[in-house]
Structures are given as structure tokens and as C-alpha cells.
Design a protein around this motif. Structure first.
Motif, PDB file in Angstrom:
ATOM      1  N   VAL A  71       5.415  68.241   6.550  1.00 56.30           N
ATOM      2  CA  VAL A  71       6.402  67.390   7.098  1.00 56.30           C
ATOM      3  C   VAL A  71       6.485  67.464   8.777  1.00 56.30           C
ATOM      4  O   VAL A  71       6.421  67.428   9.816  1.00 56.30           O
ATOM      5  N   GLN A  72       6.054  69.072   8.630  1.00 55.99           N
ATOM      6  CA  GLN A  72       5.496  70.061   9.755  1.00 55.99           C
ATOM      7  C   GLN A  72       4.765  69.570  10.340  1.00 55.99           C
ATOM      8  O   GLN A  72       4.187  69.665  11.755  1.00 55.99           O
ATOM      9  N   LEU A  73       3.475  69.981   9.419  1.00 57.09           N
ATOM     10  CA  LEU A  73       2.262  69.870  10.122  1.00 57.09           C
ATOM     11  C   LEU A  73       1.983  68.481  10.481  1.00 57.09           C
ATOM     12  O   LEU A  73       0.863  68.771  11.579  1.00 57.09           O
ATOM     13  N   ILE A  74       1.837  68.070  10.235  1.00 61.05           N
ATOM     14  CA  ILE A  74       1.280  66.051  10.254  1.00 61.05           C
ATOM     15  C   ILE A  74       2.096  66.620  12.083  1.00 61.05           C
ATOM     16  O   ILE A  74       1.001  65.658  12.879  1.00 61.05           O
ATOM     17  N   PRO A  75       2.735  66.151  12.198  1.00 62.22           N
ATOM     18  CA  PRO A  75       3.275  65.360  13.892  1.00 62.22           C
ATOM     19  C   PRO A  75       2.773  66.792  14.696  1.00 62.22           C
ATOM     20  O   PRO A  75       2.594  66.094  15.723  1.00 62.22           O
ATOM     21  N   VAL A  76       2.889  67.916  14.467  1.00 66.28           N
ATOM     22  CA  VAL A  76       2.028  69.084  15.121  1.00 66.28           C
ATOM     23  C   VAL A  76       0.431  68.334  15.934  1.00 66.28           C
ATOM     24  O   VAL A  76       0.133  68.283  16.533  1.00 66.28           O
ATOM     25  N   LEU A  77      -0.073  68.287  14.505  1.00 74.97           N
ATOM     26  CA  LEU A  77      -1.499  67.779  14.579  1.00 74.97           C
ATOM     27  C   LEU A  77      -1.792  66.651  15.656  1.00 74.97           C
ATOM     28  O   LEU A  77      -2.310  66.490  16.100  1.00 74.97           O
ATOM     29  N   MET A  78      -0.898  66.063  14.894  1.00 72.58           N
ATOM     30  CA  MET A  78      -0.363  64.337  15.531  1.00 72.58           C
ATOM     31  C   MET A  78      -0.176  64.926  17.028  1.00 72.58           C
ATOM     32  O   MET A  78      -1.309  63.632  18.534  1.00 72.58           O
ATOM     33  N   ILE A  79       0.769  64.970  17.528  1.00 72.16           N
ATOM     34  CA  ILE A  79       0.387  65.608  19.358  1.00 72.16           C
ATOM     35  C   ILE A  79      -0.249  65.981  19.911  1.00 72.16           C
ATOM     36  O   ILE A  79      -1.415  65.630  20.710  1.00 72.16           O
ATOM     37  N   ILE A  80      -0.999  66.952  18.937  1.00 73.49           N
ATOM     38  CA  ILE A  80      -2.311  67.641  19.694  1.00 73.49           C
ATOM     39  C   ILE A  80      -3.458  67.090  19.959  1.00 73.49           C
ATOM     40  O   ILE A  80      -3.836  67.001  20.572  1.00 73.49           O
ATOM     41  N   VAL A  81      -3.797  66.313  18.905  1.00 77.06           N
ATOM     42  CA  VAL A  81      -4.798  65.489  19.013  1.00 77.06           C
ATOM     43  C   VAL A  81      -4.687  64.111  19.919  1.00 77.06           C
ATOM     44  O   VAL A  81      -5.234  63.869  20.505  1.00 77.06           O
ATOM     45  N   LEU A  82      -3.226  63.076  20.715  1.00 76.80           N
ATOM     46  CA  LEU A  82      -3.060  62.810  20.830  1.00 76.80           C
ATOM     47  C   LEU A  82      -2.707  63.090  22.572  1.00 76.80           C
ATOM     48  O   LEU A  82      -4.007  62.714  23.434  1.00 76.80           O
ATOM     49  N   ARG A  83      -2.988  64.530  22.480  1.00 78.37           N
ATOM     50  CA  ARG A  83      -2.466  64.782  23.648  1.00 78.37           C
ATOM     51  C   ARG A  83      -4.109  64.976  24.051  1.00 78.37           C
ATOM     52  O   ARG A  83      -4.076  65.079  25.439  1.00 78.37           O
ATOM     53  N   ILE A  84      -4.934  66.246  23.156  1.00 80.92           N
ATOM     54  CA  ILE A  84      -5.969  66.114  23.650  1.00 80.92           C
ATOM     55  C   ILE A  84      -7.049  64.510  23.768  1.00 80.92           C
ATOM     56  O   ILE A  84      -7.481  64.594  24.973  1.00 80.92           O
ATOM     57  N   LEU A  85      -7.295  63.754  23.752  1.00 77.73           N
ATOM     58  CA  LEU A  85      -7.614  62.610  23.656  1.00 77.73           C
ATOM     59  C   LEU A  85      -6.760  61.757  24.938  1.00 77.73           C
ATOM     60  O   LEU A  85      -7.886  60.986  25.279  1.00 77.73           O
ATOM     61  N   ALA A  86      -5.434  62.393  25.417  1.00 75.32           N
ATOM     62  CA  ALA A  86      -5.270  61.322  26.454  1.00 75.32           C
ATOM     63  C   ALA A  86      -5.737  62.155  27.697  1.00 75.32           C
ATOM     64  O   ALA A  86      -6.398  60.858  28.061  1.00 75.32           O
ATOM     65  N   VAL A  87      -5.904  63.534  27.835  1.00 73.44           N
ATOM     66  CA  VAL A  87      -6.885  64.210  28.882  1.00 73.44           C
ATOM     67  C   VAL A  87      -8.255  63.660  28.700  1.00 73.44           C
ATOM     68  O   VAL A  87      -8.753  63.399  29.871  1.00 73.44           O
ATOM     69  N   TYR A  88      -8.492  63.201  27.360  1.00 71.73           N
ATOM     70  CA  TYR A  88     -10.581  63.335  27.125  1.00 71.73           C
ATOM     71  C   TYR A  88     -10.787  62.478  27.900  1.00 71.73           C
ATOM     72  O   TYR A  88     -11.269  61.967  28.783  1.00 71.73           O
ATOM     73  N   TYR A  89     -10.060  61.092  27.534  1.00 71.34           N
ATOM     74  CA  TYR A  89      -9.951  59.826  27.629  1.00 71.34           C
ATOM     75  C   TYR A  89      -9.825  59.273  29.038  1.00 71.34           C
ATOM     76  O   TYR A  89      -9.240  58.015  29.029  1.00 71.34           O
ATOM     77  N   LYS A  90      -8.015  60.360  29.322  1.00 72.39           N
ATOM     78  CA  LYS A  90      -8.244  59.420  30.516  1.00 72.39           C
ATOM     79  C   LYS A  90      -6.946  58.781  30.818  1.00 72.39           C
ATOM     80  O   LYS A  90      -6.716  57.682  31.576  1.00 72.39           O
ATOM     81  N   TRP A  91      -6.190  58.548  29.311  1.00 74.89           N
ATOM     82  CA  TRP A  91      -5.283  57.561  28.949  1.00 74.89           C
ATOM     83  C   TRP A  91      -4.136  57.696  30.339  1.00 74.89           C
ATOM     84  O   TRP A  91      -3.467  59.258  30.193  1.00 74.89           O
ATOM     85  N   SER A  92      -3.180  57.068  30.219  1.00 74.32           N
ATOM     86  CA  SER A  92      -2.434  56.957  31.396  1.00 74.32           C
ATOM     87  C   SER A  92      -1.393  55.753  31.263  1.00 74.32           C
ATOM     88  O   SER A  92      -1.369  54.816  31.339  1.00 74.32           O
TER      89      SER A  92
END
Lengths: 211, 211, 211
Positions: free
Chosen positions: B175-196
Motif C-alpha cells: 500500500v505504501q510502496l506502490i503509490p510512492v513508486l507510481m509518483i516517482i515513475v510518473l514524475r520522471i516520465l513527465a520530466v523526460y517526455y516533457k509532459w505537461s
């Protein structure tokens, strides 16, 4: 002695109100804006302290005399705005007195709530210097405390001095007076001799050898 | 497992301290200003959360280890300021870890105080992202969170994910790990692919037909 | 009557959300940034009030309907951003209603916590007008309330009127309605006739004889 400290406290509030008013007038705020900026400069630091500590109502909601002193300081600053440029040294003296007293008051209140030494010093620094931070944010400027005159550094030293003297069992009057005077003197010396912490320069393009 | 989470938490504080220090150095603040900006970036979000909830003392007044980590992060950022431009990806990784962990920590604390799901998600978002808001306000800039990298959006998604997993009765570690990892991965993808998020343009003079 | 006041309250929240959204769109924030600015504009004043008073949890963490109204106001502002320039008078009307209602709500809550008249009026003013202060700080501007339209002055007058009527034992409905209407009417007149407090000019170089 109690009354002497109270006089200094009122003088500090008065001085911070003047400091806030002068900033507001430079920014061409209207009279009510001047009063609000005087208000947040005077009570801002203590208010943040009270909000950080559980079970504290903002002190000026209970001790109304601060509000009257702020109104008086604002009117004084408006009336004598022409002369205040000649009084800069006097203002700085009061401002330093306020800084010293507010810092020590913040440390003492934190101690009474049972916080550790480190937390007490931080709460003292916030009490003494965050009124000016809010003033500068409201005036849309980078807070001056971050930039020069080793403003915050002096409050940290004063807070440490206060805790040391208190632990060593000095007389309560001395415990209060010495750090307050120390902050005042250090701050005045810092302004007079333009002391400041060294700047740390970051420039990705600069030659690494030259630093 | 407790220790793993604690390591991530400390890494998050460390990363936020570095992020605040780098902003401060770019703004040419003095060393104490750098430390203060590192401090507010690291603890700002959690502090606002604690002030919004009745009967909470700001967490860093009680858990001093955060302060030491912040001092360490600031010294690290000052010493390695030259190298940190090459480490941008590493910092962003830590920063994302901090964002994820702080958000989930905020949601969990809000749940323990009995707030509704919506309030929990808001408090989680505030915990994760308002440190950066205060950093940018202190540095006299429009907070970056409002402008790009879908920073806050990611925390909201992470908070919702956490509440869903918790309700579905998953193991507490997941319950703790999945959302933390989800935020980390989404944020990195957002920066990498310049999502906005798409910009909404308002221009009173522009031709209505063209929008 | 209770329902009428509730409608006004919701209209006020709605109007403040629109006001925050429009500011955010002018600053080219992304949709999430628009929502956050709408949020802080609507709840900012009441939140600061709740943080200043001991034993208050921020009201919107408990009364969720405000959050839904804010989301609705933000969506409305985004959808009708083209038309809202024609609706400026309508917005100003809602905004004034919000200002009036929030101020009086703030005074009433302060009274219930046993504060003095002066503290009640200050808490009322903070409730009514500090949402706009936070909006402007987030948008990196000097708060408009400090500069024109005698925004805060009107709330102080409304607060004093409320306390006087309450002391004189008027009917509760009148005690609430009259100051709210007074704030609305005064504010509209101030905007319409461009009332403002006189500016106090400080210019160290100017000829003292000419002032």
C-alpha cells in the motif's frame, strides 16, 4: 526589571512597525496597506512561532497592547516620513533592539513548551526575523534577511548564548539582558562595518580553476 | 521495511534540501539564506499540513533528525555545487522520491486524524509539493508547481492510488510502496517526455474564432 | 434565512474561485495551477483565521462542500473565460458578496472564541481579504488590497457595524444582513467612483517645500 524589558519589547514592536511602514511607503501602498505591512512586520515572526506550536493562539489576539503600539508606530512613520531618512541610525537601533528581544522571547516561549535546544533556537530565530521575511514577500522582494547583514546569523548566536547562560544558572535578568545586548551590538557592528557572510557563487559556465 | 521507508524519507529530505540550496545559490543568497531556503523547501509542505490540522505541532520541532539531514544536504549542495549540474538526473530522482514519500506520509497522517478521502488527498498534495511553493515564493518567483511538469497532478494520482489500495486491504508494505513508486515513475516520465497539462490561453484581444 | 445566507456564502466562494482562476489564466498557469489559485483565493482568508485561533482545524478540511464549489467555479471560469470580460460587473458583485459574508463570518467565529472587539474585527478582515493576498503573492504581485479600492477599509467598517448592531440587540438576521450589504454597497461604490485612500508619497530627493 520586568518593566524595563517591557519597554524594550514595546520599543521593538514600535521599531518594526516603522520599518514596515517605510517599506510600504516606498512601494506606494495606500494608508491601510501601510498599516497592514507595519502589522505583519511587527507580529509576523511571533505569529508563525505560535502557529508552529500546538495549543498557542497568536499572541496579538490576546495581548492587544501590541496592536495599539503598531498603530502608533505607523502614524509616527507617516507623519515623520521626511525626517526618518535622517533617523536611519535610530531606527536601526530600535530594529536591532526588537530583533534581540523578540528572538530571546521566542527562545523562552519555546523552552516553556518543552522543546529541545535546537528547536528553541530555530523558534527564536523565526520570532526575531520572520516578520521581516513576510514584509519583504508582501512587498514582492527577496527577503533581505537572506541577502545581507548576517541578520539571522546574529539571532542564532544570541539564542545559543541565552541557552548557555540559562544552563549555567546565571541570574534571570542577566540571562535575558546579555543575549539581547549581544544581538543588538553584533547587528549594529555588522551594519556599520558591512559584515556579511561570504557569497557562494554558482556559475555553470565559469572556469572551475578560477574558483 | 520500516528502515527502508525511513531511508527513503531521509533521502527525500536530503534531496529537497539540495533543491532548495541550488535555488538559493542561483539567487545569490548568503550561506544562512541558503540554509533557510533548504529548510523551508524540505519541511514547508509538512509544516503547512501540521498547521492546518488541529492539535499538531510542526513535526520538525519534535523529530530533530530532519534538521540534521537538512544541514547535511545544504553543506553537500554547497561543496558539490559545481558537480551538481552533472548530477541533475540524480537530484531529480531523489526529489521525486521525496515527493512520493512525503505525499503518502501526508495522506497517512490525515487518515489517522479521521479526515475524508478528499481532505486526505489535498493534505497529501500539500505535504508533497508546498515546500517547493514556499521555496519559489521566498525566491520571488511564480511557483514552478503551477507551471509545469504536472508536479501536483502526479501527487493527486498517487494519493488516490494509496487510498484505493488501502481500502482494498492490500498488504501495508505494498500500500505504501506502490503509490510512492507510481509518483516517482510518473514524475520522471513527465520530466523526460516533457509532459505537461495543456495551457489555457486567455487573451481578450485575440480573435474568438481562432481559439 | 439560514438558507439565504448559505446561498450567499456559496456564491462568495464561487466568486472568489472565479477571481483566482482568472488571475491564474492571465499568469498562464496550467489547469492544476488554476485550480490551486482558485482554491487559495477562496479558502485562504478563512484558513489563516483558523490557524491563528487555537483549537481550530482549517474549515474546508471538515466542510467539503466548499471544495466542490471551488472546482465548479474553476471549471466555470475556464469554460467561460472569453465571456467573463463582459461579466466583470457580475464577478465584482459576487466578489463583494463573498467579501462581505466572509468578513462577517470571520467576526462571528472570533466572537464565539471569546476574543475582544479589536481582535474580532482583525480576524474578520483577514477572513475576508487575505485569500486575495495569498492569490497575489502566488502570482508574484504586490497584493492589490494594499494598493487600491479601499478593499480592507470597507471590511473594517463592516466589522465595526456588525459588532455595534450585535451589542444593540438587533434581530440576528438584521445584524448579519446589514453589515454584509454595507460592505457590498461600499465596495461597489468604491470601484464605480474609483474611491481610494490618499497616497502618501515618500521621496527623499523631492523638495520638502512642495509637499
Amino acid at each position: 526589571m520586568e518593566t524595563l524589558l517591557q519597554y524594550i519589547n514595546i520599543a521593538g514592536t514600535f521599531a518594526f512597525a516603522i520599518s514596515g511602514s517605510l517599506t510600504a511607503m516606498k512601494k506606494k501602498l495606500d494608508p491601510f496597506g501601510i498599516l497592514i505591512l507595519a502589522f505583519v512586520t511587527s507580529v509576523g515572526g511571533g505569529t508563525i512561532r505560535d502557529m508552529l506550536i500546538e495549543k498557542r493562539t497568536a499572541f496579538w489576539l490576546v495581548e492587544l497592547e501590541y496592536l495599539y503600539v503598531i498603530v502608533a508606530g505607523t502614524i509616527f512613520a507617516i507623519l515623520f516620513r521626511k525626517k526618518l531618512s535622517y533617523l536611519r541610525k535610530t531606527i536601526m537601533l530600535f530594529d536591532s533592539a526588537g530583533l534581540g528581544l523578540f528572538t530571546i522571547a521566542g527562545v523562552e516561549i519555546a523552552l516553556q513548551h518543552g522543546f529541545s535546544s535546537v528547536s528553541c533556537i530555530i523558534l527564536g530565530t523565526i520570532t526575531g526575523s520572520f516578520g521581516g521575511v513576510i514584509r519583504d514577500i508582501f512587498a514582492n522582494e527577496v527577503p533581505v534577511i537572506f541577502r545581507k547583514e548576517i541578520y539571522a546569523t546574529v539571532t542564532v548566536l544570541g539564542g545559543i548564548c541565552y541557552l548557555l547562560l540559562r544552563k549555567m544558572g546565571f541570574d534571570f535578568i542577566l540571562v535575558q539582558l546579555i543575549p539581547v545586548l549581544m544581538i543588538i551590538v553584533l547587528r549594529i557592528l555588522a551594519v556599520y562595518y558591512k559584515w556579511s557572510l561570504p557569497l557562494i557563487i554558482v556559475n555553470e559556465n565559469e572556469d572551475p580553476e578560477r574558483l
